[in-house]
Design a protein around this motif. Structure first.
Motif, PDB file in Angstrom:
ATOM      1  N   GLU A 108     -47.970   0.533  11.270  1.00 27.35           N
ATOM      2  CA  GLU A 108     -48.644   1.900  11.698  1.00 27.35           C
ATOM      3  C   GLU A 108     -48.651   2.666  10.554  1.00 27.35           C
ATOM      4  O   GLU A 108     -47.917   2.583   9.679  1.00 27.35           O
ATOM      5  CB  GLU A 108     -47.415   2.598  12.765  1.00 27.35           C
ATOM      6  N   PHE A 109     -49.897   3.522  10.559  1.00 31.27           N
ATOM      7  CA  PHE A 109     -50.296   4.200   9.519  1.00 31.27           C
ATOM      8  C   PHE A 109     -50.596   5.504   9.952  1.00 31.27           C
ATOM      9  O   PHE A 109     -52.007   5.769  10.401  1.00 31.27           O
ATOM     10  CB  PHE A 109     -51.546   3.783   8.678  1.00 31.27           C
ATOM     11  N   PRO A 110     -49.909   6.666   9.969  1.00 33.49           N
ATOM     12  CA  PRO A 110     -50.089   7.941  10.378  1.00 33.49           C
ATOM     13  C   PRO A 110     -50.998   8.605   9.549  1.00 33.49           C
ATOM     14  O   PRO A 110     -50.744   8.788   8.191  1.00 33.49           O
ATOM     15  CB  PRO A 110     -48.566   8.649  10.787  1.00 33.49           C
ATOM     16  N   ILE A 111     -52.168   9.303   9.786  1.00 28.67           N
ATOM     17  CA  ILE A 111     -52.838   9.998   9.184  1.00 28.67           C
ATOM     18  C   ILE A 111     -52.868  11.555   9.640  1.00 28.67           C
ATOM     19  O   ILE A 111     -53.105  12.014  10.695  1.00 28.67           O
ATOM     20  CB  ILE A 111     -54.182   9.556   8.919  1.00 28.67           C
ATOM     21  N   THR A 112     -52.266  12.380   8.833  1.00 29.90           N
ATOM     22  CA  THR A 112     -52.314  13.861   9.257  1.00 29.90           C
ATOM     23  C   THR A 112     -53.405  14.837   8.742  1.00 29.90           C
ATOM     24  O   THR A 112     -53.763  14.834   7.443  1.00 29.90           O
ATOM     25  CB  THR A 112     -51.062  14.426   8.756  1.00 29.90           C
ATOM     26  N   MET A 113     -54.201  15.261   9.575  1.00 29.17           N
ATOM     27  CA  MET A 113     -55.333  16.024   9.232  1.00 29.17           C
ATOM     28  C   MET A 113     -55.138  17.422   8.819  1.00 29.17           C
ATOM     29  O   MET A 113     -54.429  17.974   9.540  1.00 29.17           O
ATOM     30  CB  MET A 113     -56.389  16.001  10.289  1.00 29.17           C
ATOM     31  N   PRO A 114     -55.670  17.685   7.608  1.00 26.71           N
ATOM     32  CA  PRO A 114     -55.165  19.244   7.228  1.00 26.71           C
ATOM     33  C   PRO A 114     -56.113  20.327   7.759  1.00 26.71           C
ATOM     34  O   PRO A 114     -57.133  20.715   7.219  1.00 26.71           O
ATOM     35  CB  PRO A 114     -55.523  18.988   5.738  1.00 26.71           C
ATOM     36  N   VAL A 115     -55.779  20.650   9.256  1.00 28.88           N
ATOM     37  CA  VAL A 115     -56.574  21.283  10.162  1.00 28.88           C
ATOM     38  C   VAL A 115     -55.703  22.710  10.321  1.00 28.88           C
ATOM     39  O   VAL A 115     -54.648  22.539  10.662  1.00 28.88           O
ATOM     40  CB  VAL A 115     -57.227  21.010  11.226  1.00 28.88           C
ATOM     41  N   VAL A 116     -56.283  23.913  10.543  1.00 27.86           N
ATOM     42  CA  VAL A 116     -55.654  25.157  11.112  1.00 27.86           C
ATOM     43  C   VAL A 116     -55.526  24.822  12.691  1.00 27.86           C
ATOM     44  O   VAL A 116     -56.700  24.643  13.252  1.00 27.86           O
ATOM     45  CB  VAL A 116     -56.122  26.175  10.611  1.00 27.86           C
ATOM     46  N   ILE A 117     -54.563  25.093  13.331  1.00 28.58           N
ATOM     47  CA  ILE A 117     -54.653  25.217  14.810  1.00 28.58           C
ATOM     48  C   ILE A 117     -53.884  26.560  15.014  1.00 28.58           C
ATOM     49  O   ILE A 117     -52.844  27.044  14.760  1.00 28.58           O
ATOM     50  CB  ILE A 117     -53.537  24.129  15.501  1.00 28.58           C
ATOM     51  N   ASP A 134     -50.328  25.967  10.980  1.00 26.22           N
ATOM     52  CA  ASP A 134     -50.504  26.644  12.235  1.00 26.22           C
ATOM     53  C   ASP A 134     -50.861  28.011  12.040  1.00 26.22           C
ATOM     54  O   ASP A 134     -50.504  28.622  11.163  1.00 26.22           O
ATOM     55  CB  ASP A 134     -49.023  26.817  13.026  1.00 26.22           C
ATOM     56  N   GLY A 135     -51.703  28.476  12.701  1.00 29.21           N
ATOM     57  CA  GLY A 135     -52.381  29.917  12.585  1.00 29.21           C
ATOM     58  C   GLY A 135     -51.796  30.897  13.645  1.00 29.21           C
ATOM     59  O   GLY A 135     -51.746  30.393  14.769  1.00 29.21           O
ATOM     60  N   VAL A 136     -51.549  32.150  13.366  1.00 28.41           N
ATOM     61  CA  VAL A 136     -50.910  33.085  14.410  1.00 28.41           C
ATOM     62  C   VAL A 136     -51.568  34.514  14.237  1.00 28.41           C
ATOM     63  O   VAL A 136     -51.932  35.031  13.049  1.00 28.41           O
ATOM     64  CB  VAL A 136     -49.463  33.130  14.446  1.00 28.41           C
ATOM     65  N   THR A 137     -51.440  35.095  15.079  1.00 26.86           N
ATOM     66  CA  THR A 137     -52.029  36.660  15.004  1.00 26.86           C
ATOM     67  C   THR A 137     -50.750  37.265  15.034  1.00 26.86           C
ATOM     68  O   THR A 137     -49.722  37.206  15.995  1.00 26.86           O
ATOM     69  CB  THR A 137     -52.981  36.906  16.171  1.00 26.86           C
ATOM     70  N   TRP A 138     -50.627  38.501  14.129  1.00 29.54           N
ATOM     71  CA  TRP A 138     -49.612  39.290  14.022  1.00 29.54           C
ATOM     72  C   TRP A 138     -49.891  40.783  13.353  1.00 29.54           C
ATOM     73  O   TRP A 138     -50.735  40.668  12.355  1.00 29.54           O
ATOM     74  CB  TRP A 138     -48.228  38.708  13.290  1.00 29.54           C
ATOM     75  N   ALA A 139     -49.660  41.821  14.075  1.00 26.86           N
ATOM     76  CA  ALA A 139     -49.961  43.056  13.817  1.00 26.86           C
ATOM     77  C   ALA A 139     -51.449  43.291  13.413  1.00 26.86           C
ATOM     78  O   ALA A 139     -51.817  43.737  12.379  1.00 26.86           O
ATOM     79  CB  ALA A 139     -49.148  43.408  12.255  1.00 26.86           C
TER      80      ALA A 139
END
Length: 187
Positions: A108-117, A134-139
């Motif tokens: 198995e070869f996992p590939i993690t994509m550099p994306v904002v969620i 990870d993206g969040v809304t704050w203030a």
């Protein structure tokens, strides 16, 4: 001058040119070898017996031995894995896993994509913390986590990067009051 004479003269000129070019190439290879610079590999083939054979820039060859066994079986005696044994699995977020499986052999070869969620509004009590990306809304601003297991408050520390800064509040209307907007009837 006859055709044969013209042909002989042309052939002699071409032969002289080729002989000179070959002699120059030999002199250059000799000069390289005298300086201790190794000759390079110009090609590689697998011969009928499954041996890898290299051809060098000086024309010599070197057999590196058998690299492929009989009937498509590799040198270890095990069948190799190919595209027919491939499945691609997606975790629904950032990771895709290339999975090769044939019998008991699994790679198995996992590939993690550099994306904002976008994870919505920041929650302090999130037990596992936020993952990198990870993206969040704050203030009123949008922040992106810069590390895994991030439970820090997004306030400009090293755990978060400000992506979109909150804008200013709008000015009041002409008379200083907000007015209700009445629906427009189409009829």
């Amino acid at each position: 001058m006859s055709f044969q004479d013209a042909f002989d003269r042309g052939f002699a000129a071409v032969k002289q040119y080729v002989d000179k070019a070959v002699a120059d190439a030999v002199r250059r290879v000799d000069a390289i070898e005298q300086r201790g610079v190794p000759v390079s590999v110009t090609s590689a083939i697998i011969d009928r017996d499954g041996a890898l054979v290299l051809t060098h820039s000086d024309g010599s060859t070197k057999s590196l031995g058998v690299v492929v066994g009989k009937d498509g079986v590799d040198a270890t005696g095990k069948d190799g894995l190919g595209f027919d044994d491939l499945t691609v699995e997606h975790d629904g977020e950032r990771t895709m896993t290339l999975r090769f499986a044939k019998g008991d052999t699994v790679k198995e070869f996992p590939i993690t994509m550099p994306v904002v969620i976008d994870r919505g509004v920041w929650v302090e009590a999130k037990a596992e913390g936020y993952a990198k990306g990870d993206g969040v809304t704050w203030a009123g601003s949008f922040w992106i986590s810069q590390k895994d297991d991030n439970a820090d408050k997004p306030d400009g520390g090293d755990g978060w990067r400000l992506s979109v800064k909150r804008g200013r509040d709008g000015k009041p209307g002409k008379d200083g009051e907000l007015k209700a907007v009445h629906p427009v009837k189409v009829g």
